[in-house]
Design an enzyme around this catalytic site. Sequence first.
Site, PDB file in Angstrom:
ATOM      1  N   ASP A 253      -2.744   8.417  -7.541  1.00 20.68           N
ATOM      2  CA  ASP A 253      -1.592   7.560  -7.206  1.00 20.68           C
ATOM      3  C   ASP A 253      -1.928   6.078  -7.222  1.00 20.68           C
ATOM      4  OD1 ASP A 253      -0.194   9.923  -6.842  1.00 20.68           O
ATOM      5  OD2 ASP A 253      -0.632  10.004  -4.699  1.00 20.68           O
TER       6      ASP A 253
ATOM      7  N   GLY B 190       1.974  12.992 -10.470  1.00 19.51           N
ATOM      8  CA  GLY B 190       3.298  12.380 -10.433  1.00 19.51           C
ATOM      9  C   GLY B 190       3.111  10.925 -10.805  1.00 19.51           C
ATOM     10  N   HIS B 191       3.503  10.546 -12.001  1.00 22.05           N
ATOM     11  CA  HIS B 191       3.279   9.186 -12.495  1.00 22.05           C
ATOM     12  C   HIS B 191       4.620   8.448 -12.555  1.00 22.05           C
ATOM     13  CE1 HIS B 191      -0.762  10.447 -14.550  1.00 22.05           C
ATOM     14  NE2 HIS B 191      -0.714  10.698 -13.258  1.00 22.05           N
TER      15      HIS B 191
ATOM     16  N   LYS C  58      -1.278   4.675 -12.267  1.00 24.55           N
ATOM     17  CA  LYS C  58      -1.656   4.929 -13.667  1.00 24.55           C
ATOM     18  C   LYS C  58      -0.433   4.923 -14.586  1.00 24.55           C
ATOM     19  CE  LYS C  58      -3.538   8.760 -12.232  1.00 24.55           C
ATOM     20  NZ  LYS C  58      -3.510   8.574 -10.762  1.00 24.55           N
TER      21      LYS C  58
ATOM     22  N   GLN D 111      -4.700  12.383 -11.463  1.00 23.59           N
ATOM     23  CA  GLN D 111      -5.479  12.387 -10.215  1.00 23.59           C
ATOM     24  C   GLN D 111      -6.402  11.155 -10.187  1.00 23.59           C
ATOM     25  OE1 GLN D 111      -5.347  15.787 -11.986  1.00 23.59           O
ATOM     26  NE2 GLN D 111      -3.412  15.556 -10.957  1.00 23.59           N
TER      27      GLN D 111
HETATM   28  P1  GDP Z   1       0.057   7.352 -10.433  1.00 23.61           P
HETATM   29  O1  GDP Z   1       0.040   8.789 -10.027  1.00 23.61           O
HETATM   30  O2  GDP Z   1      -1.317   6.773 -10.502  1.00 23.61           O
HETATM   31  O3  GDP Z   1       0.842   7.090 -11.683  1.00 23.61           O
HETATM   32  O4  GDP Z   1       0.797   6.574  -9.245  1.00 23.61           O
HETATM   33  P2  GDP Z   1       2.145   7.046  -8.485  1.00 23.61           P
HETATM   34  O5  GDP Z   1       3.301   6.814  -9.370  1.00 23.61           O
HETATM   35  O6  GDP Z   1       2.003   8.392  -7.899  1.00 23.61           O
HETATM   36  O7  GDP Z   1       2.118   6.071  -7.238  1.00 23.61           O
HETATM   37  C1  GDP Z   1       2.132   4.699  -7.387  1.00 23.61           C
HETATM   38  C2  GDP Z   1       3.363   4.162  -6.631  1.00 23.61           C
HETATM   39  O8  GDP Z   1       3.250   2.774  -6.454  1.00 23.61           O
HETATM   40  C3  GDP Z   1       4.658   4.354  -7.405  1.00 23.61           C
HETATM   41  O9  GDP Z   1       5.712   4.516  -6.503  1.00 23.61           O
HETATM   42  C4  GDP Z   1       4.785   3.050  -8.172  1.00 23.61           C
HETATM   43  O10 GDP Z   1       6.126   2.745  -8.506  1.00 23.61           O
HETATM   44  C5  GDP Z   1       4.259   2.080  -7.171  1.00 23.61           C
HETATM   45  N1  GDP Z   1       3.581   0.895  -7.707  1.00 23.61           N
HETATM   46  C6  GDP Z   1       2.790   0.785  -8.809  1.00 23.61           C
HETATM   47  N2  GDP Z   1       2.264  -0.455  -8.892  1.00 23.61           N
HETATM   48  C7  GDP Z   1       2.715  -1.129  -7.819  1.00 23.61           C
HETATM   49  C8  GDP Z   1       2.501  -2.451  -7.326  1.00 23.61           C
HETATM   50  O11 GDP Z   1       1.768  -3.256  -7.878  1.00 23.61           O
HETATM   51  N3  GDP Z   1       3.128  -2.780  -6.153  1.00 23.61           N
HETATM   52  C9  GDP Z   1       3.940  -1.927  -5.474  1.00 23.61           C
HETATM   53  N4  GDP Z   1       4.502  -2.333  -4.361  1.00 23.61           N
HETATM   54  N5  GDP Z   1       4.168  -0.680  -5.932  1.00 23.61           N
HETATM   55  C10 GDP Z   1       3.557  -0.289  -7.071  1.00 23.61           C
HETATM   56  P1  IMO Z   2      -1.681  11.666  -9.737  1.00 21.36           P
HETATM   57  O1  IMO Z   2      -1.956  11.950 -11.190  1.00 21.36           O
HETATM   58  C1  IMO Z   2      -2.804  12.249  -5.593  1.00 21.36           C
HETATM   59  C2  IMO Z   2      -4.531  16.123  -4.517  1.00 21.36           C
HETATM   60  C3  IMO Z   2      -3.723  17.005  -3.605  1.00 21.36           C
HETATM   61  C4  IMO Z   2      -4.824  17.746  -2.895  1.00 21.36           C
HETATM   62  C5  IMO Z   2      -5.868  17.946  -3.999  1.00 21.36           C
HETATM   63  C6  IMO Z   2      -5.768  19.284  -4.701  1.00 21.36           C
HETATM   64  O2  IMO Z   2      -0.249  11.471  -9.419  1.00 21.36           O
HETATM   65  O3  IMO Z   2      -2.567  10.575  -9.253  1.00 21.36           O
HETATM   66  P2  IMO Z   2      -4.081  20.428  -6.392  1.00 21.36           P
HETATM   67  O4  IMO Z   2      -2.583  20.389  -6.472  1.00 21.36           O
HETATM   68  O5  IMO Z   2      -4.740  19.831  -7.573  1.00 21.36           O
HETATM   69  O6  IMO Z   2      -4.569  21.780  -6.031  1.00 21.36           O
HETATM   70  O7  IMO Z   2      -4.439  19.487  -5.133  1.00 21.36           O
HETATM   71  O8  IMO Z   2      -5.628  16.917  -4.938  1.00 21.36           O
HETATM   72  N1  IMO Z   2      -3.821  15.679  -5.747  1.00 21.36           N
HETATM   73  C7  IMO Z   2      -3.350  14.446  -5.922  1.00 21.36           C
HETATM   74  N2  IMO Z   2      -3.324  13.380  -5.092  1.00 21.36           N
HETATM   75  N3  IMO Z   2      -2.339  12.133  -6.861  1.00 21.36           N
HETATM   76  C8  IMO Z   2      -2.389  13.175  -7.708  1.00 21.36           C
HETATM   77  O9  IMO Z   2      -2.093  13.047  -9.011  1.00 21.36           O
HETATM   78  C9  IMO Z   2      -2.870  14.419  -7.243  1.00 21.36           C
HETATM   79  N4  IMO Z   2      -3.032  15.639  -7.796  1.00 21.36           N
HETATM   80  C10 IMO Z   2      -3.627  16.397  -6.869  1.00 21.36           C
HETATM   81  O10 IMO Z   2      -2.921  16.251  -2.727  1.00 21.36           O
HETATM   82  O11 IMO Z   2      -5.401  16.918  -1.921  1.00 21.36           O
HETATM   83 MG    MG Z   3       0.893  10.036  -8.555  1.00 18.23          MG
END
Ligand code: GDP
Ligand code: IMO
Ligand code: MG
Length: 429
Positions: free
Chosen positions: A13, A40-41, A16, A230
């Site tokens: 998270d 979840g991207h 990416k 991840q």
């Molecule tokens: P990913 O899994 O690495 O793609 O990241 P996620 O989408 O799960 O989580 C990142 C969260 O932070 C999302 O809700 C994005 O919209 C948000 N986000 C990304 N970059 C920024 C930033 O620079 N500032 C803020 N406030 N939110 C951001």
């Molecule tokens: P993105 O790509 C954050 C965490 C879960 C749990 C552990 C194992 O959005 O960054 P699993 O479902 O793989 O059996 O879970 O890994 N986890 C993540 N945490 N971002 C993710 O993906 C994750 N994918 C798995 O919360 O701790």
């Molecule tokens: Mg994510």
Amino acid sequence: MKVDVLLGLQWGDEGKGKVVDVLTPKYDIIARFQGGPNAGHTIEFEGKKFILHTIPSGIFNKNTENVIGNGVIIDPFVLKKELAKLKEGGIVIGDNLMVSRKAHLILPTHRLLDAVFEKAKGDQKIGSTLKGIGPAYTDKISRNGIRVGDIESSKFEQRYAQAKARHIEIIKQYDAAYDNILIDGLAFEAYETAWMEALESLRALKKVNSEYYINQALDNGKKVLAEGAQGTLLDIDFGSYPFVTSSNTTTAGVCSGLGVSPSRVGKIFGIFKAYCTRVGSGPFPTELFDDDGQLLRDVGREYGSTTGRPRRCGWLDLPALKYAIMLNGVSELMMMKADVLSDFQQIQVATAYTYNGMTTEELPYDGTACEIEPVLNSLQGWNEDLTTKTELAQFPQQLHDYISYIEKEVGVPIKLVSVGPDRSQTIMK
Ligand code: GDP
Ligand code: IMO
Ligand code: MG
């Protein structure tokens, strides 16, 4: 040409999806190489927000191809929903999305297995997203998996029935009441029917032998970016085992997950938040349990993109960041969510750990077997809104200092700073 790589250096998270989307116009192909719908991207632009689980984040640029590589595991049910959401948002998908025939499938009984294994762990639970990741990768490694290419085979139904029967036998040993487990709110039979129907969406997608596809694209001068899922600290080998996911989230995973040789790996972009978050169980040395932690969660909207769970929040952890840089060979850093720190007068950063009576920069073998105390350094905050900044020159001096401090500590330049979730809130150095 070489494959550039973008991957997370923390516990996932990091943002990416956002950065891949920003970089996409520079690439011909975006390829996912590991993980599955546990990811979840989030991508935000022009007032719209999308969350992708299986589909690469290059899908919003119509000139870029998107490949789901052999190292990814695919749940047709989730993929179908993802495709429908994109269509609803006006995103046209055709031959610009392709799937490796060698990618493995997550079956409905993998979801059940995930649920019963997790329940059986009690207070030792991983905090899995319960998307069937562990059981599906287990079947892949034990040579019992079913691959995307198999859905075209006349033997598919037989193989599915065999796998299901084998899984049910295992499940019964854990939980006789398994048929009460709901999957995404559905009873098993209803879910299985929906899953079977969803196979049609997968059948309709373009299939490729992605290792040939990608290597030939590179031979022809095409630019490829591998999109990690991840984060490094959730890597099956190097994360805080067993509180990890079931794939190699590191650069090494690109070679096995796309079929490119190490000599074809180019730039490695490592992405990290200006602080840390973790969702799920496991050690987290800089975790905050006080108002500061809650402030990070509130301002950063730190709730899981896949599960909606509140993310655990804490200060930036430099030893862990250095570890991730070492494992991945990071050439450039990207710092996300700098804007979230704007409310703090002082910002803390961990520079070492104390555990078992010693002070060290090395993460312990088992972070749950000892009390890890972070050694914290306090830096001056900037206390100024960053979300409307459009260039580096507008950054407050304290933010420049924070960036230089991190660069000096880890020895890698920060080339991008993100100041908000929108595509436009991205500043290149
Ligand atoms: P990913 O899994 O690495 O793609 O990241 P996620 O989408 O799960 O989580 C990142 C969260 O932070 C999302 O809700 C994005 O919209 C948000 N986000 C990304 N970059 C920024 C930033 O620079 N500032 C803020 N406030 N939110 C951001
Ligand atoms: P993105 O790509 C954050 C965490 C879960 C749990 C552990 C194992 O959005 O960054 P699993 O479902 O793989 O059996 O879970 O890994 N986890 C993540 N945490 N971002 C993710 O993906 C994750 N994918 C798995 O919360 O701790
Ligand atoms: Mg994510």
